[in-house]
Design an enzyme around this catalytic site. Structure first.
Site, PDB file in Angstrom:
ATOM      1  N   ARG A  88      -7.571  53.716  -4.214  1.00 27.24           N
ATOM      2  CA  ARG A  88      -8.346  54.074  -2.954  1.00 27.24           C
ATOM      3  C   ARG A  88      -9.387  54.868  -3.235  1.00 27.24           C
ATOM      4  O   ARG A  88      -9.114  55.904  -3.864  1.00 27.24           O
ATOM      5  CB  ARG A  88      -7.418  54.395  -1.886  1.00 27.24           C
ATOM      6  CG  ARG A  88      -6.227  53.706  -1.375  1.00 27.24           C
ATOM      7  CD  ARG A  88      -5.696  54.233  -0.025  1.00 27.24           C
ATOM      8  NE  ARG A  88      -6.641  53.940   1.049  1.00 27.24           N
ATOM      9  CZ  ARG A  88      -6.329  54.649   2.061  1.00 27.24           C
ATOM     10  NH1 ARG A  88      -4.972  55.291   2.365  1.00 27.24           N
ATOM     11  NH2 ARG A  88      -7.307  54.602   3.143  1.00 27.24           N
ATOM     12  N   GLN A 202      -1.977  55.175  12.962  1.00 25.98           N
ATOM     13  CA  GLN A 202      -1.321  56.187  12.580  1.00 25.98           C
ATOM     14  C   GLN A 202      -0.857  57.216  13.357  1.00 25.98           C
ATOM     15  O   GLN A 202       0.024  58.013  13.056  1.00 25.98           O
ATOM     16  CB  GLN A 202      -2.090  56.573  11.142  1.00 25.98           C
ATOM     17  CG  GLN A 202      -2.130  55.658  10.004  1.00 25.98           C
ATOM     18  CD  GLN A 202      -3.608  55.084  10.135  1.00 25.98           C
ATOM     19  OE1 GLN A 202      -4.147  54.806  11.254  1.00 25.98           O
ATOM     20  NE2 GLN A 202      -4.087  54.776   8.924  1.00 25.98           N
ATOM     21  N   ASP A 243      -9.806  63.652   3.842  1.00 26.77           N
ATOM     22  CA  ASP A 243      -9.528  62.950   2.552  1.00 26.77           C
ATOM     23  C   ASP A 243     -10.495  63.579   1.616  1.00 26.77           C
ATOM     24  O   ASP A 243     -10.153  63.229   0.193  1.00 26.77           O
ATOM     25  CB  ASP A 243      -9.830  61.457   2.810  1.00 26.77           C
ATOM     26  CG  ASP A 243      -8.487  61.123   3.552  1.00 26.77           C
ATOM     27  OD1 ASP A 243      -7.727  60.529   3.054  1.00 26.77           O
ATOM     28  OD2 ASP A 243      -8.334  61.157   4.874  1.00 26.77           O
ATOM     29  N   LYS A 254     -10.139  60.215   8.615  1.00 28.36           N
ATOM     30  CA  LYS A 254      -9.933  59.215   9.122  1.00 28.36           C
ATOM     31  C   LYS A 254     -10.926  58.630  10.561  1.00 28.36           C
ATOM     32  O   LYS A 254     -11.251  59.557  11.140  1.00 28.36           O
ATOM     33  CB  LYS A 254      -8.457  59.054  10.004  1.00 28.36           C
ATOM     34  CG  LYS A 254      -8.170  57.774  10.858  1.00 28.36           C
ATOM     35  CD  LYS A 254      -8.197  56.608   9.984  1.00 28.36           C
ATOM     36  CE  LYS A 254      -7.788  55.226  10.853  1.00 28.36           C
ATOM     37  NZ  LYS A 254      -7.776  54.028  10.029  1.00 28.36           N
TER      38      LYS A 254
END
Length: 380
Positions: A88, A202, A243, A254
């Protein structure tokens, strides 16, 4: 939620002595708590890409264990590390954890250790990373709660969060959600507003699952409804994770985080980012340089049951939401510029205002907490 962090990810050698990494399959939540057994690096890479395991801090821990798994199985550790680190692209913690454990393995080999000893060194480093992440989570929870007390003294709080930032993304209790949990334990949480977080939900699947287990007062809302909450004066602060944080303080999180930051600024609401220092990527100079992962169109054009990943054949638990062949724009993250971030909370301290200089200070030997609501600096 005792031992839940262990259940999210654990190293296991009970099956005939063969090492394996056991994950709580997050694609099956909240319908089922099902363990996913990764017997080799290929299994683990597939789990990372499918989001069976996710969240920046936990990806770092997972990547570290992946290197240890490759070493224990006698595989090509360098090749395994490269595969894991690239599985990722946006979450910097993944590559950081992978490379840290790879260095420990290589140092053992270069120091004359045999394969078994080098594998043991890699596993010890992965476990140390896991423990450090849990400790970092506890410190962020404390510092975040203290900061909210400075910003919003003497009141019960209505907090809004996006995506998922609890024990499902951490070796400990989480990042932003850990702060919310600390506020709740102090009796100061009036309500947690949980963005559903499209397209993979999520928030409604995972954050609501965690809030329910904690006994928090919470409500799930459609992402597009957040503006009406701000307009009604129902949000006291926004807390999100990250992230990747660029050297200039821009924050990748996100997708949907950036609009919240704009709303928060317009309505005079603090916008707080909670993330470990390992999320800071000094090699990425500007937010515009962050590589944003593009996810499959099917995640937008179809919707799946919680027990099936997006993109499976229609009729097998998947419902088509758009015409067959419809194109989709599906970035996994967006980037919030530093001037919209009130503060960044890390285990090493809190910085505000968020600038290139204050972010660089997080990674300096004299890690200090800087507050624009006080005069001076305080060690974390």
């Amino acid at each position: 939620m005792e031992d839940h962090a262990t259940a999210v990810l654990r190293w296991d050698e009970s099956a005939e002595g063969a090492p394996r990494l056991v994950l709580l399959d997050q694609t099956r939540l909240p319908a089922e708590e099902v363990e996913l057994v990764c017997k080799d690096v290929s299994d683990l890479v597939a789990a990372i890409r499918a989001l069976s395991v996710r969240g920046a801090p936990l990806l770092g821990v997972t990547g570290g264990y992946g290197v240890a798994l490759a070493a224990a199985l006698g595989g090509d550790v360098a090749e395994a590390a490269d595969r894991l680190a690239s599985s990722r692209p946006t979450a910097v913690n993944l590559a950081s954890g992978v490379r840290r454990v790879e260095r420990a393995y290589r140092a053992a080999v270069d120091g004359g250790s045999d394969d078994e000893q080098a594998a043991a060194a890699a596993l010890a480093e992965a476990k140390a990373l896991h423990e450090e992440d849990a400790a970092a989570s506890s410190r962020m929870a404390r510092l975040g709660r203290e900061l909210l007390g400075e910003l919003l003294p003497g009141r019960r709080l209505r907090l809004l969060t996006h995506c998922n930032t609890g024990c499902l993304v951490s070796g400990g209790r989480g990042t932003a959600f850990a702060v919310v949990a600390a506020v709740h334990e102090a009796g100061d949480l009036e309500r947690l507003w949980v963005d559903e977080t499209r397209p993979l939900l999520q928030g409604s699947r995972l954050t609501a699952y965690e809030a329910e287990r904690e006994g928090m007062p919470y409500s799930v809302l459609a992402d597009s409804a957040a503006g009406s909450l701000f307009a009604a004066g129902e949000v006291d602060a926004v807390l999100i994770g990250a992230d990747r944080i660029a050297a200039d303080g821009a924050v990748a999180n996100k997708v949907g985080s950036y609009p919240l930051a704009v709303l928060a600024r317009h309505h005079g609401v603090p916008f707080l980012v909670v993330a470990p220092v390992t999320t800071v990527d000094g090699a990425t100079e500007h937010g515009r340089d962050i590589v944003v992962e593009q996810r499959p169109a099917e995640e937008v054009t179809q919707i799946s049951s919680p027990s099936r990943p997006a993109g499976v054949a229609v009729g097998g638990g998947t419902v088509r939401l758009a015409p067959n062949g419809a194109e989709a724009y599906n970035p996994a993250f967006d980037v919030t510029p530093p001037d919209l971030v009130t503060a960044i909370v890390t285990e090493c301290g809190v910085v505000s205002p968020v600038t290139r200089e204050t972010v660089a200070g997080l990674c300096s030997p004299s890690r200090t907490r800087t507050s624009r609501w006080g005069n001076g600096m305080m060690n974390a």
